[in-house]
Scaffold this motif. Structure first.
Motif, PDB file in Angstrom:
ATOM      1  N   LEU A   1      21.668  -2.762 -10.223  1.00 19.77           N
ATOM      2  CA  LEU A   1      20.676  -1.565 -10.287  1.00 19.77           C
ATOM      3  C   LEU A   1      20.415  -0.745  -9.494  1.00 19.77           C
ATOM      4  N   GLY A   2      20.788  -1.198  -8.103  1.00 22.25           N
ATOM      5  CA  GLY A   2      20.575  -0.183  -7.119  1.00 22.25           C
ATOM      6  C   GLY A   2      19.983  -0.970  -5.923  1.00 22.25           C
ATOM      7  N   THR A   3      19.259  -0.362  -5.020  1.00 25.92           N
ATOM      8  CA  THR A   3      18.904  -0.776  -3.534  1.00 25.92           C
ATOM      9  C   THR A   3      17.543  -0.248  -3.406  1.00 25.92           C
ATOM     10  N   SER A   4      16.689  -0.967  -2.797  1.00 28.22           N
ATOM     11  CA  SER A   4      15.409  -0.593  -2.690  1.00 28.22           C
ATOM     12  C   SER A   4      15.426   0.283  -1.268  1.00 28.22           C
ATOM     13  N   ASN A   5      16.575   0.447  -0.475  1.00 28.48           N
ATOM     14  CA  ASN A   5      16.610   1.100   0.753  1.00 28.48           C
ATOM     15  C   ASN A   5      16.946   2.520   0.418  1.00 28.48           C
ATOM     16  N   CYS A   6      16.276   3.378   0.844  1.00 26.22           N
ATOM     17  CA  CYS A   6      16.587   4.913   0.444  1.00 26.22           C
ATOM     18  C   CYS A   6      17.803   5.323   1.144  1.00 26.22           C
ATOM     19  N   LEU A   7      17.844   5.075   2.511  1.00 29.12           N
ATOM     20  CA  LEU A   7      18.946   5.575   3.191  1.00 29.12           C
ATOM     21  C   LEU A   7      20.300   5.093   2.534  1.00 29.12           C
ATOM     22  N   ILE A   8      20.225   3.838   2.269  1.00 34.51           N
ATOM     23  CA  ILE A   8      21.740   3.134   1.876  1.00 34.51           C
ATOM     24  C   ILE A   8      21.865   3.745   0.260  1.00 34.51           C
ATOM     25  N   ALA A   9      20.748   4.038  -0.545  1.00 36.31           N
ATOM     26  CA  ALA A   9      21.067   4.520  -1.863  1.00 36.31           C
ATOM     27  C   ALA A   9      21.394   5.987  -1.887  1.00 36.31           C
ATOM     28  N   MET A  10      20.955   6.702  -0.679  1.00 33.36           N
ATOM     29  CA  MET A  10      21.666   8.158  -0.702  1.00 33.36           C
ATOM     30  C   MET A  10      22.870   8.339  -0.195  1.00 33.36           C
ATOM     31  N   ARG A  11      23.266   7.384   0.678  1.00 34.93           N
ATOM     32  CA  ARG A  11      24.679   7.387   1.363  1.00 34.93           C
ATOM     33  C   ARG A  11      25.562   6.832   0.276  1.00 34.93           C
ATOM     34  N   ARG A  12      25.279   5.673  -0.228  1.00 35.30           N
ATOM     35  CA  ARG A  12      26.081   5.062  -1.342  1.00 35.30           C
ATOM     36  C   ARG A  12      26.139   5.574  -2.585  1.00 35.30           C
ATOM     37  N   GLU A  13      25.296   6.519  -3.041  1.00 35.55           N
ATOM     38  CA  GLU A  13      25.067   7.169  -4.234  1.00 35.55           C
ATOM     39  C   GLU A  13      24.748   6.234  -5.248  1.00 35.55           C
ATOM     40  N   VAL A  14      23.788   5.228  -5.113  1.00 37.70           N
ATOM     41  CA  VAL A  14      23.241   4.359  -5.930  1.00 37.70           C
ATOM     42  C   VAL A  14      21.782   4.670  -6.037  1.00 37.70           C
ATOM     43  N   GLU A  15      21.130   4.000  -7.119  1.00 34.58           N
ATOM     44  CA  GLU A  15      19.808   4.211  -7.457  1.00 34.58           C
ATOM     45  C   GLU A  15      19.042   3.586  -6.505  1.00 34.58           C
ATOM     46  N   ALA A  16      17.970   4.432  -6.159  1.00 34.14           N
ATOM     47  CA  ALA A  16      16.880   3.700  -5.449  1.00 34.14           C
ATOM     48  C   ALA A  16      15.625   3.186  -6.376  1.00 34.14           C
ATOM     49  N   THR A  17      15.440   1.623  -5.942  1.00 26.31           N
ATOM     50  CA  THR A  17      14.471   0.977  -6.759  1.00 26.31           C
ATOM     51  C   THR A  17      13.168   0.538  -6.029  1.00 26.31           C
ATOM     52  N   GLY A  18      12.119   0.586  -6.908  1.00 21.33           N
ATOM     53  CA  GLY A  18      11.018  -0.097  -6.428  1.00 21.33           C
ATOM     54  C   GLY A  18       9.778   0.697  -6.868  1.00 21.33           C
ATOM     55  N   THR A  19       8.765   0.002  -6.744  1.00 14.73           N
ATOM     56  CA  THR A  19       7.356   0.773  -7.567  1.00 14.73           C
ATOM     57  C   THR A  19       6.400   0.497  -6.557  1.00 14.73           C
ATOM     58  N   ASN A  20       5.555  -0.697  -6.530  1.00 19.98           N
ATOM     59  CA  ASN A  20       4.223  -0.411  -5.495  1.00 19.98           C
ATOM     60  C   ASN A  20       4.310  -2.125  -5.130  1.00 19.98           C
ATOM     61  N   ALA A  21       3.421  -2.327  -3.998  1.00 18.95           N
ATOM     62  CA  ALA A  21       3.380  -3.787  -3.696  1.00 18.95           C
ATOM     63  C   ALA A  21       1.890  -4.055  -3.315  1.00 18.95           C
ATOM     64  N   HIS A  22       1.641  -5.254  -2.789  1.00 20.64           N
ATOM     65  CA  HIS A  22       0.477  -5.768  -2.730  1.00 20.64           C
ATOM     66  C   HIS A  22      -0.763  -4.963  -1.894  1.00 20.64           C
ATOM     67  N   GLU A  23       0.040  -4.313  -0.700  1.00 25.66           N
ATOM     68  CA  GLU A  23      -1.155  -3.389  -0.047  1.00 25.66           C
ATOM     69  C   GLU A  23      -2.055  -2.586  -0.821  1.00 25.66           C
ATOM     70  N   LEU A  24      -1.871  -1.953  -1.895  1.00 25.58           N
ATOM     71  CA  LEU A  24      -2.730  -1.072  -2.871  1.00 25.58           C
ATOM     72  C   LEU A  24      -3.985  -1.932  -3.195  1.00 25.58           C
ATOM     73  N   PRO A  25      -3.929  -3.219  -3.782  1.00 29.49           N
ATOM     74  CA  PRO A  25      -4.732  -3.782  -4.210  1.00 29.49           C
ATOM     75  C   PRO A  25      -6.028  -4.584  -3.136  1.00 29.49           C
ATOM     76  N   MET A  26      -4.957  -4.593  -2.098  1.00 35.53           N
ATOM     77  CA  MET A  26      -5.529  -5.165  -0.775  1.00 35.53           C
ATOM     78  C   MET A  26      -6.452  -4.211  -0.122  1.00 35.53           C
ATOM     79  N   VAL A  27      -6.129  -3.291  -0.096  1.00 37.67           N
ATOM     80  CA  VAL A  27      -6.886  -1.988   0.517  1.00 37.67           C
ATOM     81  C   VAL A  27      -8.262  -1.567  -0.398  1.00 37.67           C
ATOM     82  N   TYR A  28      -7.871  -1.492  -1.703  1.00 41.24           N
ATOM     83  CA  TYR A  28      -8.880  -0.974  -2.644  1.00 41.24           C
ATOM     84  C   TYR A  28      -9.926  -2.194  -2.666  1.00 41.24           C
ATOM     85  N   ALA A  29      -9.299  -3.429  -2.711  1.00 43.98           N
ATOM     86  CA  ALA A  29     -10.406  -4.383  -2.655  1.00 43.98           C
ATOM     87  C   ALA A  29     -11.358  -4.439  -1.451  1.00 43.98           C
TER      88      ALA A  29
END
Length: 430
Positions: free
Chosen positions: A219-247
């Motif tokens: 499906l691709g890689t979470s790493n943006c630089l490698i995704a750009m260089r290797r022309e594969v999909e950049a993957t990911g959405t969000n992480a625990h820090e959002l609810p941690m800060v909101y809380a």
């Protein structure tokens, strides 16, 4: 393809800095960064490194001068014109212009903020304090720097042929895993291994191996630089820090209980109904799902992280069914400490019952277990998490109490507010 052993043998500062670009980070950092920039840019947040594998005394392995040199190099980085063009013009998840012009303009002028570093009881205390939009950017590169400096320290002094054999064995291990995964039938899998990788060159090799070995199910890689260089999909959405800060910012217990859902409401609005994958385990998945508004069940899928994956998958199916949703139309992404055999176990249980995706992290990009004497190259469990927001302590409970973080009195309060009952401890591998 890069001769990794030769490059490692001839490492020089100019050829191989550990972090090479602002884009040498995970895609979810940029996605979360846009939401933070537009809604919470003035919130003051502290992040800190925590080595859960305490037996590995990093401050006795990694030279503090080398660590400062690499961190200072990160502070010198800025987005290049080509990188900015990629962010502005590329299609992510089928959508062009994922990032707004004002956020990209900020990112083009961004520089990493100052850090605090000292040694304490054989470990490094590394803290980043300042505006959330700036400190959040340190998480991934800081972890990548520490992990690769550890690898370099262990490999220092090995001869060229020793390195060639080491990397040949590691490559064979990765390829055998890929062949095993192919034997299972179509397995949709992405690289999530930036934060705890053995090194940048090694992660890049692993992505190329996956791309060739798995073909369209990679499906691709979470790493943006490698995704750009290797022309594969950049993957990911969000992480625990959002609810941690909101809380942490919540003013009372009622606001605290509502904080995880406020995150999702803001996210949904920010991304126009795209990228709708819930991450429910920050304060316990069972309670999160039980109290979630019905509109949350309509989201695309769920990421199952810290709970036993089979238990978490069954819980998600039961929850979707109870909320009138068809589990076969939903996506479950598994991402905690995965290796090929665990992917196979999960795939066997849930194939055909829901759509499956796998985020393969540390045991893809840093599986050198047993390849060096005394396990000195074995991966460690090290994280960079939110410590506080606007001076208020941050807490993470997880589905695994071994991963709980925060002051004891606040952990107790959060457990009460989020109605967290007994939890089974699971050994943290990575």
């Amino acid at each position: 393809m890069t001769d990794i052993a030769t490059r490692v043998y001839n490492h020089t500062w100019k050829i191989d800095p550990i972090v090479r670009s602002v884009l040498d980070t995970d895609f979810y950092k940029l996605l979360m960064g846009q939401m933070i920039f537009r809604r919470h840019r003035d919130v003051q947040v502290a992040f800190g490194i925590h080595n859960r594998t305490s037996r590995v005394r990093l401050a006795e392995i990694i030279d503090d001068g080398a660590l400062r040199e690499q961190l200072d190099h990160v502070r010198s980085l800025s987005l290049s014109r080509g990188e900015s063009t990629w962010l502005r013009g590329n299609m992510f998840y089928g959508k062009r212009q994922m990032f707004a012009p004002d956020y990209l303009a900020w990112l083009e002028n961004f520089r990493f903020p100052a850090y605090h570093l000292e040694k304490r009881d054989g470990q490094y205390e590394l803290i980043f304090e300042g505006p959330w939009i700036e400190t959040t950017m340190w998480e991934v590169p800081a972890l990548a720097v520490i992990n690769e400096l550890r690898s370099r320290a262990v490999l220092k002094g090995l001869g060229r042929f020793e390195l060639q054999v080491l990397y040949a064995r590691a490559m064979t291990r990765v390829w055998e895993k890929i062949e095993f995964l192919k034997s299972l039938g179509p397995v949709n899998l992405a690289d999530f291994g930036t934060r705890r990788r053995h090194g940048f060159l090694w992660q890049d090799w692993c992505v190329q191996a996956l791309s060739e070995g798995l073909g369209p199910t990679f499906l691709g890689t979470s790493n943006c630089l490698i995704a750009m260089r290797r022309e594969v999909e950049a993957t990911g959405t969000n992480a625990h820090e959002l609810p941690m800060v909101y809380a942490a910012l919540a003013q009372d217990d009622a606001a605290l209980a509502a904080a995880p859902y406020e995150v999702l409401a803001d996210w949904q609005q920010e991304y126009d109904g795209n990228l709708r994958i819930i991450l429910p385990d920050t304060y316990g998945s069972t309670g999160f799902l039980a109290h979630a508004p019905d509109w949350v069940a309509g989201w695309t899928g769920i990421r199952i992280d810290s709970k036993d994956p089979l238990e978490g998958g069954e819980e998600a199916i039961a929850w979707w069914t109870a909320r009138g949703q068809n589990p076969q139309e939903k996506l479950a992404i598994f991402s905690d400490g995965l290796d090929a055999d665990e992917v196979a176990r999960i795939h066997a249980r849930f194939k055909g019952r829901m759509r499956l995706g796998f985020g393969w992290g540390t045991l893809l990009t840093n599986d050198f277990r047993g390849l060096a004497s005394d396990g000195v190259l074995d991966p460690i469990s090290i994280v960079c998490k939110v410590i506080s927001a606007n001076g208020r302590p941050a807490v993470k409970l997880s589905d695994n109490p071994t991963k709980a973080m925060g002051p004891p009195d606040q952990i107790a309060r959060y457990r009460r507010v989020f109605e967290v009952g007994a939890q089974a401890e699971r050994r943290v591998v990575v």
